[in-house]
Design a protein around this motif. Structure first.
Motif, PDB file in Angstrom:
ATOM      1  N   GLY A  34       0.824  -1.193   0.000  1.00 61.62           N
ATOM      2  CA  GLY A  34       0.000   0.000   0.000  1.00 61.62           C
ATOM      3  C   GLY A  34       0.862   1.248   0.000  1.00 61.62           C
ATOM      4  N   GLY A  35       0.401   2.248   0.700  1.00 61.08           N
ATOM      5  CA  GLY A  35       1.069   3.546   0.702  1.00 61.08           C
ATOM      6  C   GLY A  35       2.440   3.528   1.324  1.00 61.08           C
ATOM      7  N   GLU A  36       2.624   2.782   2.388  1.00 64.05           N
ATOM      8  CA  GLU A  36       3.927   2.769   3.058  1.00 64.05           C
ATOM      9  C   GLU A  36       5.013   2.230   2.137  1.00 64.05           C
ATOM     10  OE1 GLU A  36       4.669   4.003   6.092  1.00 64.05           O
ATOM     11  OE2 GLU A  36       2.603   4.692   6.220  1.00 64.05           O
ATOM     12  N   ARG A  37       4.728   1.135   1.457  1.00 63.94           N
ATOM     13  CA  ARG A  37       5.718   0.545   0.553  1.00 63.94           C
ATOM     14  C   ARG A  37       6.010   1.486  -0.603  1.00 63.94           C
ATOM     15  NH1 ARG A  37       5.061  -1.692  -4.086  1.00 63.94           N
ATOM     16  NH2 ARG A  37       2.842  -1.993  -3.791  1.00 63.94           N
ATOM     17  N   THR A  38       4.969   2.095  -1.160  1.00 64.55           N
ATOM     18  CA  THR A  38       5.155   2.977  -2.305  1.00 64.55           C
ATOM     19  C   THR A  38       5.902   4.241  -1.904  1.00 64.55           C
ATOM     20  OG1 THR A  38       3.059   2.112  -3.131  1.00 64.55           O
ATOM     21  CG2 THR A  38       3.944   4.026  -4.243  1.00 64.55           C
ATOM     22  N   LEU A  39       5.592   4.795  -0.729  1.00 60.46           N
ATOM     23  CA  LEU A  39       6.330   5.977  -0.275  1.00 60.46           C
ATOM     24  C   LEU A  39       7.788   5.630   0.005  1.00 60.46           C
ATOM     25  CD1 LEU A  39       3.699   7.687   2.019  1.00 60.46           C
ATOM     26  CD2 LEU A  39       4.604   8.550  -0.136  1.00 60.46           C
ATOM     27  N   ARG A  40       8.046   4.445   0.494  1.00 63.17           N
ATOM     28  CA  ARG A  40       9.432   4.027   0.704  1.00 63.17           C
ATOM     29  C   ARG A  40      10.158   3.932  -0.637  1.00 63.17           C
ATOM     30  NH1 ARG A  40      12.984   0.308   0.132  1.00 63.17           N
ATOM     31  NH2 ARG A  40      14.558  -0.149   1.700  1.00 63.17           N
ATOM     32  N   ASP A  41       9.485   3.363  -1.643  1.00 58.37           N
ATOM     33  CA  ASP A  41      10.093   3.281  -2.973  1.00 58.37           C
ATOM     34  C   ASP A  41      10.400   4.677  -3.517  1.00 58.37           C
ATOM     35  OD1 ASP A  41       9.915   0.550  -2.852  1.00 58.37           O
ATOM     36  OD2 ASP A  41       8.181   0.387  -4.191  1.00 58.37           O
ATOM     37  N   LEU A  42       9.498   5.616  -3.299  1.00 56.16           N
ATOM     38  CA  LEU A  42       9.737   6.984  -3.755  1.00 56.16           C
ATOM     39  C   LEU A  42      10.950   7.577  -3.030  1.00 56.16           C
ATOM     40  CD1 LEU A  42       8.808   9.402  -5.459  1.00 56.16           C
ATOM     41  CD2 LEU A  42       7.397  10.095  -3.503  1.00 56.16           C
ATOM     42  N   VAL A  44      13.512   5.894  -1.887  1.00 53.37           N
ATOM     43  CA  VAL A  44      14.699   5.253  -2.455  1.00 53.37           C
ATOM     44  C   VAL A  44      15.055   5.916  -3.780  1.00 53.37           C
ATOM     45  CG1 VAL A  44      15.578   3.101  -3.448  1.00 53.37           C
ATOM     46  CG2 VAL A  44      14.361   3.063  -1.275  1.00 53.37           C
ATOM     47  N   LEU A  45      14.057   6.157  -4.631  1.00 49.21           N
ATOM     48  CA  LEU A  45      14.313   6.819  -5.909  1.00 49.21           C
ATOM     49  C   LEU A  45      14.909   8.215  -5.701  1.00 49.21           C
ATOM     50  CD1 LEU A  45      11.114   5.852  -7.946  1.00 49.21           C
ATOM     51  CD2 LEU A  45      13.441   4.990  -8.268  1.00 49.21           C
ATOM     52  N   ALA A  46      14.348   8.974  -4.752  1.00 48.26           N
ATOM     53  CA  ALA A  46      14.861  10.318  -4.489  1.00 48.26           C
ATOM     54  C   ALA A  46      16.292  10.270  -3.974  1.00 48.26           C
ATOM     55  CB  ALA A  46      13.961  11.033  -3.481  1.00 48.26           C
ATOM     56  N   TYR A  47      16.597   9.299  -3.125  1.00 49.93           N
ATOM     57  CA  TYR A  47      17.954   9.174  -2.595  1.00 49.93           C
ATOM     58  C   TYR A  47      18.930   8.804  -3.704  1.00 49.93           C
ATOM     59  CZ  TYR A  47      21.942   7.665   0.143  1.00 49.93           C
ATOM     60  OH  TYR A  47      23.205   7.529   0.643  1.00 49.93           O
ATOM     61  N   LEU A  48      18.535   7.857  -4.548  1.00 46.91           N
ATOM     62  CA  LEU A  48      19.417   7.469  -5.652  1.00 46.91           C
ATOM     63  C   LEU A  48      19.694   8.654  -6.569  1.00 46.91           C
ATOM     64  CD1 LEU A  48      17.991   3.930  -6.549  1.00 46.91           C
ATOM     65  CD2 LEU A  48      20.130   4.465  -5.363  1.00 46.91           C
ATOM     66  N   GLU A  49      18.668   9.444  -6.878  1.00 50.46           N
ATOM     67  CA  GLU A  49      18.860  10.618  -7.730  1.00 50.46           C
ATOM     68  C   GLU A  49      19.744  11.659  -7.044  1.00 50.46           C
ATOM     69  OE1 GLU A  49      14.904  11.885  -8.683  1.00 50.46           O
ATOM     70  OE2 GLU A  49      14.807  10.604 -10.451  1.00 50.46           O
ATOM     71  N   ALA A  50      19.547  11.865  -5.717  1.00 49.56           N
ATOM     72  CA  ALA A  50      20.315  12.871  -4.995  1.00 49.56           C
ATOM     73  C   ALA A  50      21.789  12.501  -4.894  1.00 49.56           C
ATOM     74  CB  ALA A  50      19.735  13.072  -3.601  1.00 49.56           C
ATOM     75  N   GLY A  52      23.404  10.866  -7.249  1.00 47.14           N
ATOM     76  CA  GLY A  52      23.964  10.754  -8.591  1.00 47.14           C
ATOM     77  C   GLY A  52      23.928   9.365  -9.178  1.00 47.14           C
ATOM     78  N   ARG A  53      23.146   8.478  -8.647  1.00 47.00           N
ATOM     79  CA  ARG A  53      23.055   7.116  -9.174  1.00 47.00           C
ATOM     80  C   ARG A  53      21.949   7.065 -10.225  1.00 47.00           C
ATOM     81  NH1 ARG A  53      23.270   3.939  -3.437  1.00 47.00           N
ATOM     82  NH2 ARG A  53      24.805   5.317  -2.509  1.00 47.00           N
ATOM     83  N   PRO A  54      22.053   6.157 -11.155  1.00 44.44           N
ATOM     84  CA  PRO A  54      21.033   6.104 -12.213  1.00 44.44           C
ATOM     85  C   PRO A  54      19.709   5.538 -11.687  1.00 44.44           C
ATOM     86  CG  PRO A  54      22.620   4.332 -12.494  1.00 44.44           C
ATOM     87  CD  PRO A  54      23.133   5.196 -11.372  1.00 44.44           C
ATOM     88  N   VAL A  55      18.622   6.097 -12.217  1.00 49.61           N
ATOM     89  CA  VAL A  55      17.272   5.649 -11.862  1.00 49.61           C
ATOM     90  C   VAL A  55      16.519   5.429 -13.165  1.00 49.61           C
ATOM     91  CG1 VAL A  55      15.105   6.306 -10.736  1.00 49.61           C
ATOM     92  CG2 VAL A  55      17.275   6.913  -9.687  1.00 49.61           C
ATOM     93  N   GLU A  56      15.852   4.296 -13.258  1.00 48.98           N
ATOM     94  CA  GLU A  56      15.067   4.003 -14.449  1.00 48.98           C
ATOM     95  C   GLU A  56      13.832   4.891 -14.480  1.00 48.98           C
ATOM     96  OE1 GLU A  56      15.708   1.772 -16.936  1.00 48.98           O
ATOM     97  OE2 GLU A  56      17.656   1.381 -15.992  1.00 48.98           O
ATOM     98  N   ARG A  62       6.233   4.295 -12.520  1.00 47.58           N
ATOM     99  CA  ARG A  62       5.433   3.278 -11.836  1.00 47.58           C
ATOM    100  C   ARG A  62       5.109   3.718 -10.407  1.00 47.58           C
ATOM    101  NH1 ARG A  62       6.811  -0.208  -8.054  1.00 47.58           N
ATOM    102  NH2 ARG A  62       9.023   0.139  -8.390  1.00 47.58           N
ATOM    103  N   VAL A  63       6.128   4.205  -9.676  1.00 49.22           N
ATOM    104  CA  VAL A  63       5.915   4.616  -8.285  1.00 49.22           C
ATOM    105  C   VAL A  63       4.992   5.827  -8.222  1.00 49.22           C
ATOM    106  CG1 VAL A  63       7.081   5.575  -6.260  1.00 49.22           C
ATOM    107  CG2 VAL A  63       8.064   3.620  -7.450  1.00 49.22           C
ATOM    108  N   LEU A  64       5.225   6.816  -9.075  1.00 52.19           N
ATOM    109  CA  LEU A  64       4.354   7.999  -9.061  1.00 52.19           C
ATOM    110  C   LEU A  64       2.924   7.643  -9.464  1.00 52.19           C
ATOM    111  CD1 LEU A  64       6.771  10.707 -10.512  1.00 52.19           C
ATOM    112  CD2 LEU A  64       5.984  10.436  -8.164  1.00 52.19           C
ATOM    113  N   GLY A  65       2.751   6.712 -10.407  1.00 47.80           N
ATOM    114  CA  GLY A  65       1.404   6.273 -10.801  1.00 47.80           C
ATOM    115  C   GLY A  65       0.683   5.591  -9.642  1.00 47.80           C
ATOM    116  N   GLU A  66       1.420   4.726  -8.895  1.00 45.31           N
ATOM    117  CA  GLU A  66       0.808   4.061  -7.736  1.00 45.31           C
ATOM    118  C   GLU A  66       0.416   5.075  -6.674  1.00 45.31           C
ATOM    119  OE1 GLU A  66       3.363   1.003  -6.208  1.00 45.31           O
ATOM    120  OE2 GLU A  66       3.403  -0.089  -8.107  1.00 45.31           O
ATOM    121  N   LEU A  67       1.273   6.069  -6.452  1.00 45.56           N
ATOM    122  CA  LEU A  67       0.942   7.090  -5.442  1.00 45.56           C
ATOM    123  C   LEU A  67      -0.269   7.910  -5.864  1.00 45.56           C
ATOM    124  CD1 LEU A  67       4.476   8.303  -4.338  1.00 45.56           C
ATOM    125  CD2 LEU A  67       2.772   7.138  -2.944  1.00 45.56           C
ATOM    126  N   ARG A  68      -0.351   8.266  -7.140  1.00 55.03           N
ATOM    127  CA  ARG A  68      -1.529   9.018  -7.612  1.00 55.03           C
ATOM    128  C   ARG A  68      -2.808   8.198  -7.412  1.00 55.03           C
ATOM    129  NH1 ARG A  68       1.971   9.980 -12.188  1.00 55.03           N
ATOM    130  NH2 ARG A  68       2.971  11.994 -11.890  1.00 55.03           N
TER     131      ARG A  68
END
Length: 167
Positions: A34-42, A44-50, A52-56, A62-68
């Protein structure tokens, strides 16, 4: 089938029925994501981007679509940040968080507004009390009276004690 096997099967059946009922009510089940898992994924994505690591791009979409979807269905819950405190610093005083949220603070305890005299330094004797008026002369206490004697019956014998409370 032993008793324990039957009990385990009944517990598993009951747990699955509870999960189905909670999903129908729109309540996230533990481990159901649910929301907790999806927010955690978001996060992780933000940390990877911050860092300098690559993010698909597909993962981000997918994560933003699930959150919406979760937010539009009302299953996401409130999006609030937890307050951060620097390590080694004391926590805020009681009521500080409520005051920041617009909640009126509790009134101070009685006598908190009156300034208190500081304690004497170590090894020093206590200062003499402020000049207090001399105590008014009180009348002397009455002399002690003779101890009460138990009432006696006309024949001169003392009455028997009362019966016990459990009788």
């Amino acid at each position: 089938m032993s008793f324990f096997e039957r009990a385990k099967a009944a517990a598993t059946d009951l747990a699955s029925k509870a999960d189905v009922a909670m999903q129908q009510a729109g309540i996230n089940t533990p481990g159901g994501g649910g929301g907790e898992r999806t927010l955690r994924d978001l996060g992780v994505l933000a940390y990877l981007e911050a860092t300098g690591r690559p993010v698909e791009a597909a993962d981000r979409e997918r994560v933003l679509g699930e959150l919406r979807e979760l937010e539009s269905s009302g299953r996401l819950g409130p999006l609030t940040l937890t307050p951060s405190y620097a390590p080694g610093t004391p926590p805020p005083p009681p009521g500080a968080a409520a005051a920041g949220a617009g909640v009126p603070a509790a009134p101070p305890p009685p006598g908190a507004g009156a300034p208190a005299a500081p304690p004497p330094p170590p090894g020093a004797s206590a200062p003499p009390p402020a000049s207090a008026p001399p105590p008014a002369s009180a009348p002397p206490p009455p002399p002690p009276s003779a101890p009460d004697e138990p009432p006696t019956t006309p024949s001169g014998a003392t009455p028997p004690p009362p019966p016990p409370s459990w009788a």
